[in-house]
Motif scaffolding. Sequence first.
Motif, PDB file in Angstrom:
ATOM      1  N   ASP A   1       0.835  -1.203   0.000  1.00 26.42           N
ATOM      2  CA  ASP A   1       0.000   0.000   0.000  1.00 26.42           C
ATOM      3  C   ASP A   1       0.869   1.253   0.000  1.00 26.42           C
ATOM      4  O   ASP A   1       0.595   2.223  -0.717  1.00 26.42           O
ATOM      5  N   TYR A   2       1.916   1.225   0.795  1.00 27.83           N
ATOM      6  CA  TYR A   2       2.836   2.367   0.890  1.00 27.83           C
ATOM      7  C   TYR A   2       3.470   2.645  -0.473  1.00 27.83           C
ATOM      8  O   TYR A   2       3.454   3.781  -0.964  1.00 27.83           O
ATOM      9  N   ARG A   3       4.034   1.586  -1.100  1.00 32.50           N
ATOM     10  CA  ARG A   3       4.711   1.771  -2.391  1.00 32.50           C
ATOM     11  C   ARG A   3       3.745   2.286  -3.454  1.00 32.50           C
ATOM     12  O   ARG A   3       4.112   3.111  -4.302  1.00 32.50           O
ATOM     13  N   ARG A   4       2.511   1.856  -3.400  1.00 29.91           N
ATOM     14  CA  ARG A   4       1.505   2.280  -4.372  1.00 29.91           C
ATOM     15  C   ARG A   4       1.188   3.759  -4.238  1.00 29.91           C
ATOM     16  O   ARG A   4       0.854   4.431  -5.230  1.00 29.91           O
ATOM     17  N   LYS A   5       1.310   4.300  -3.021  1.00 29.57           N
ATOM     18  CA  LYS A   5       0.937   5.691  -2.765  1.00 29.57           C
ATOM     19  C   LYS A   5       2.092   6.679  -2.920  1.00 29.57           C
ATOM     20  O   LYS A   5       1.875   7.892  -2.864  1.00 29.57           O
ATOM     21  N   VAL A   6       3.314   6.194  -3.081  1.00 29.83           N
ATOM     22  CA  VAL A   6       4.454   7.098  -3.217  1.00 29.83           C
ATOM     23  C   VAL A   6       4.400   7.797  -4.581  1.00 29.83           C
ATOM     24  O   VAL A   6       4.198   7.167  -5.620  1.00 29.83           O
ATOM     25  N   MET A   7       4.571   9.098  -4.572  1.00 26.34           N
ATOM     26  CA  MET A   7       4.541   9.902  -5.791  1.00 26.34           C
ATOM     27  C   MET A   7       5.313  11.193  -5.562  1.00 26.34           C
ATOM     28  O   MET A   7       5.774  11.476  -4.443  1.00 26.34           O
ATOM     29  N   SER A   8       5.440  12.002  -6.584  1.00 25.64           N
ATOM     30  CA  SER A   8       6.115  13.293  -6.430  1.00 25.64           C
ATOM     31  C   SER A   8       5.205  14.266  -5.680  1.00 25.64           C
ATOM     32  O   SER A   8       3.981  14.094  -5.617  1.00 25.64           O
ATOM     33  N   ALA A   9       5.822  15.306  -5.148  1.00 27.40           N
ATOM     34  CA  ALA A   9       5.038  16.332  -4.452  1.00 27.40           C
ATOM     35  C   ALA A   9       4.048  17.004  -5.404  1.00 27.40           C
ATOM     36  O   ALA A   9       2.908  17.298  -5.032  1.00 27.40           O
ATOM     37  N   ASP A  10       4.461  17.224  -6.647  1.00 31.41           N
ATOM     38  CA  ASP A  10       3.574  17.867  -7.621  1.00 31.41           C
ATOM     39  C   ASP A  10       2.356  17.003  -7.916  1.00 31.41           C
ATOM     40  O   ASP A  10       1.247  17.523  -8.113  1.00 31.41           O
ATOM     41  N   GLU A  11       2.540  15.690  -7.953  1.00 28.65           N
ATOM     42  CA  GLU A  11       1.399  14.793  -8.156  1.00 28.65           C
ATOM     43  C   GLU A  11       0.503  14.776  -6.921  1.00 28.65           C
ATOM     44  O   GLU A  11      -0.731  14.781  -7.020  1.00 28.65           O
ATOM     45  N   ALA A  12       1.135  14.734  -5.748  1.00 26.71           N
ATOM     46  CA  ALA A  12       0.374  14.595  -4.505  1.00 26.71           C
ATOM     47  C   ALA A  12      -0.573  15.764  -4.282  1.00 26.71           C
ATOM     48  O   ALA A  12      -1.731  15.576  -3.884  1.00 26.71           O
TER      49      ALA A  12
ATOM     50  N   CYS B   1       2.159  25.743  -4.234  1.00 28.89           N
ATOM     51  CA  CYS B   1       2.320  27.052  -4.884  1.00 28.89           C
ATOM     52  C   CYS B   1       2.550  26.901  -6.387  1.00 28.89           C
ATOM     53  O   CYS B   1       2.107  27.749  -7.177  1.00 28.89           O
ATOM     54  N   ARG B   2       3.225  25.838  -6.780  1.00 35.50           N
ATOM     55  CA  ARG B   2       3.493  25.642  -8.206  1.00 35.50           C
ATOM     56  C   ARG B   2       2.218  25.398  -9.022  1.00 35.50           C
ATOM     57  O   ARG B   2       2.219  25.619 -10.234  1.00 35.50           O
ATOM     58  N   ARG B   3       1.162  24.941  -8.378  1.00 34.74           N
ATOM     59  CA  ARG B   3      -0.091  24.750  -9.116  1.00 34.74           C
ATOM     60  C   ARG B   3      -1.179  25.741  -8.667  1.00 34.74           C
ATOM     61  O   ARG B   3      -2.373  25.525  -8.910  1.00 34.74           O
ATOM     62  N   ALA B   4      -0.752  26.821  -8.034  1.00 35.98           N
ATOM     63  CA  ALA B   4      -1.713  27.785  -7.490  1.00 35.98           C
ATOM     64  C   ALA B   4      -2.642  28.352  -8.558  1.00 35.98           C
ATOM     65  O   ALA B   4      -3.830  28.589  -8.301  1.00 35.98           O
ATOM     66  N   ASP B   5      -2.141  28.559  -9.783  1.00 36.30           N
ATOM     67  CA  ASP B   5      -2.967  29.151 -10.829  1.00 36.30           C
ATOM     68  C   ASP B   5      -4.147  28.262 -11.208  1.00 36.30           C
ATOM     69  O   ASP B   5      -5.134  28.742 -11.780  1.00 36.30           O
ATOM     70  N   GLU B   6      -4.061  26.984 -10.892  1.00 35.84           N
ATOM     71  CA  GLU B   6      -5.145  26.052 -11.207  1.00 35.84           C
ATOM     72  C   GLU B   6      -6.237  26.059 -10.135  1.00 35.84           C
ATOM     73  O   GLU B   6      -7.283  25.426 -10.304  1.00 35.84           O
ATOM     74  N   LEU B   7      -5.979  26.750  -9.027  1.00 39.65           N
ATOM     75  CA  LEU B   7      -6.867  26.685  -7.870  1.00 39.65           C
ATOM     76  C   LEU B   7      -7.501  28.041  -7.574  1.00 39.65           C
ATOM     77  O   LEU B   7      -6.908  29.089  -7.839  1.00 39.65           O
ATOM     78  N   GLU B   8      -8.668  27.993  -6.960  1.00 36.03           N
ATOM     79  CA  GLU B   8      -9.344  29.203  -6.502  1.00 36.03           C
ATOM     80  C   GLU B   8      -9.876  28.956  -5.088  1.00 36.03           C
ATOM     81  O   GLU B   8     -10.479  27.925  -4.807  1.00 36.03           O
ATOM     82  N   GLY B   9      -9.619  29.916  -4.204  1.00 35.18           N
ATOM     83  CA  GLY B   9     -10.238  29.895  -2.878  1.00 35.18           C
ATOM     84  C   GLY B   9      -9.800  28.775  -1.956  1.00 35.18           C
ATOM     85  O   GLY B   9     -10.579  28.342  -1.108  1.00 35.18           O
ATOM     86  N   VAL B  10      -8.563  28.333  -2.081  1.00 35.58           N
ATOM     87  CA  VAL B  10      -8.043  27.326  -1.140  1.00 35.58           C
ATOM     88  C   VAL B  10      -7.536  28.036   0.104  1.00 35.58           C
ATOM     89  O   VAL B  10      -6.762  28.999   0.026  1.00 35.58           O
ATOM     90  N   GLN B  11      -7.980  27.580   1.266  1.00 37.39           N
ATOM     91  CA  GLN B  11      -7.538  28.161   2.532  1.00 37.39           C
ATOM     92  C   GLN B  11      -6.627  27.175   3.254  1.00 37.39           C
ATOM     93  O   GLN B  11      -6.917  25.972   3.323  1.00 37.39           O
ATOM     94  N   LEU B  12      -5.533  27.700   3.791  1.00 39.33           N
ATOM     95  CA  LEU B  12      -4.572  26.882   4.535  1.00 39.33           C
ATOM     96  C   LEU B  12      -4.712  27.210   6.011  1.00 39.33           C
ATOM     97  O   LEU B  12      -4.326  28.280   6.469  1.00 39.33           O
ATOM     98  N   TRP B  13      -5.276  26.291   6.754  1.00 37.46           N
ATOM     99  CA  TRP B  13      -5.661  26.454   8.158  1.00 37.46           C
ATOM    100  C   TRP B  13      -4.482  26.086   9.036  1.00 37.46           C
ATOM    101  O   TRP B  13      -3.986  24.961   8.963  1.00 37.46           O
ATOM    102  N   GLN B  14      -4.028  27.015   9.858  1.00 37.13           N
ATOM    103  CA  GLN B  14      -2.824  26.735  10.631  1.00 37.13           C
ATOM    104  C   GLN B  14      -2.723  27.598  11.881  1.00 37.13           C
ATOM    105  O   GLN B  14      -3.509  28.520  12.090  1.00 37.13           O
ATOM    106  N   GLY B  15      -1.730  27.250  12.699  1.00 33.22           N
ATOM    107  CA  GLY B  15      -1.372  28.063  13.844  1.00 33.22           C
ATOM    108  C   GLY B  15      -0.090  28.815  13.534  1.00 33.22           C
ATOM    109  O   GLY B  15       0.084  29.359  12.438  1.00 33.22           O
ATOM    110  N   LEU B  16       0.824  28.818  14.479  1.00 30.34           N
ATOM    111  CA  LEU B  16       2.074  29.561  14.325  1.00 30.34           C
ATOM    112  C   LEU B  16       2.877  29.054  13.127  1.00 30.34           C
ATOM    113  O   LEU B  16       3.072  27.858  12.959  1.00 30.34           O
ATOM    114  N   ASN B  17       3.344  29.976  12.307  1.00 32.37           N
ATOM    115  CA  ASN B  17       4.177  29.633  11.158  1.00 32.37           C
ATOM    116  C   ASN B  17       5.559  30.246  11.342  1.00 32.37           C
ATOM    117  O   ASN B  17       5.693  31.459  11.463  1.00 32.37           O
TER     118      ASN B  17
END
Length: 435
Positions: A6-17, A44-60
């Motif tokens: 299952d692990y090996r099947r799910k491994v991919m590049s960050a851009d794919e993920a 960020c590399r695929r940001a132009d394909e997205l609209e209205g995505v919110q990143l929910w977080q605490g201290l950065n």
Amino acid sequence: MNWREDYRRKVMSADEAVKLVKSGERWATTHATAESLVLAEALCRRADELEGVQLWQGLNWGDAPYCDPKYHGHLDVDTIFCGPVTRMATSDGRGQFCPMSVSLIDRAMATTRPVDGLLAHVTPPDEHGYCNLGVSVDFGASAIAHGKKIIAHVNKNMPWVYGNYNTIHVSQIDAIVEEDVPLLNIPPIDDTDPTSSKIGEFIAELIPDGACLQMGQGKVPNAILKCLGDKKDLGIHTEVFSDNLLPLIESGVVNGRRKTLDRGKITAMFIQGSADLYKFVDRNVMINMMPGWYTNSPINIAQNDNVCAINACLQVDLTGQVNCEWNNGRIFSGVGGQSDFLRGAAYSKGGKPILCLPSTAKGETISRIVPLLPPGVPVSTARIDVHWVVTEYGAVNLFGLGLRERGEALISIAHPKFRDQLQNEFDEFWRGMKL
């Protein structure tokens, strides 16, 4: 299918993920030094394909590349506690700040502020297929429980840290990105200035043997800890665990022997600091990482005796109202766990809720103790929750004092050059009240 297949099947590049992220969704990121820059940059590399995505977080603490103005409307931060970069984004309207106590994050994710997924940063799996959240459990555990999707950045440099809610099984993960990168290090904080040292000395005098401590990372916490070498059997139940505690652990001053809850353990919800700290916590049975709903629950905090909860603030007015989140007309940080720990300490047997601040700002030109909080400045901590207040000029306990007595007490620990002015304004305030 076994977990390794299952692990090996799910491994991919960050851009794919990150293609799992869809427009209009809200995704949580793991917290502070555990945020995955690998996943953030891919998003960020695929940001132009997205609209209205919110990143929910605490201290950065990182670069927060999604806060670049060019991503506004595509990727925006949604935070309960601002760091240096997210502070600028929220102040400029390129994200939003949500006032919230840490103890209630889990409830928010389950009800009014749901998340669609988690961008996680984890260890490689153990022999049973479980990855560990490492140095950030805080609200990652809640995002796992209430979200629908998980993208995991697997990093051999992430320490394995013990706790009850900080593992993810490979079967729960939707996409796996393998990339070994150093964790973000927080450089040592200079704590040698006289003001911090004096505040640290006053607070250390309030801490008895056997106390259970909560404190953050910074000049004053470091200064306090330098004054505790002669204490015995201190415990830790806190939000953040950092390098400043290591000397007291190694000397045996911090051992948790007198704790009622999690006896013998250092309980925290996230860890940030140096490479040496990350090595220390790796598979160390003394460390107990728990989510924010556990560490910050006033009910849990109060189970330990002699809790000394030490929190910083920006302003205190003469009635005891506290501002810890607003500076120069803008959001500076957030409430975080301040209210949680002040209330928990207040209900702890022998507990001491403690707020600290330098008496002045901007080269001693502005008093941080003010007659009343200015219009528009939020009351981060209500005066009913304020007990001990400490500056470099002393420590006063406001609990049980009337409004006039509170004002007099706070004036006594203000900078001397502002005391007459504060007294005059305080007298004028009471004349206006006609009481």
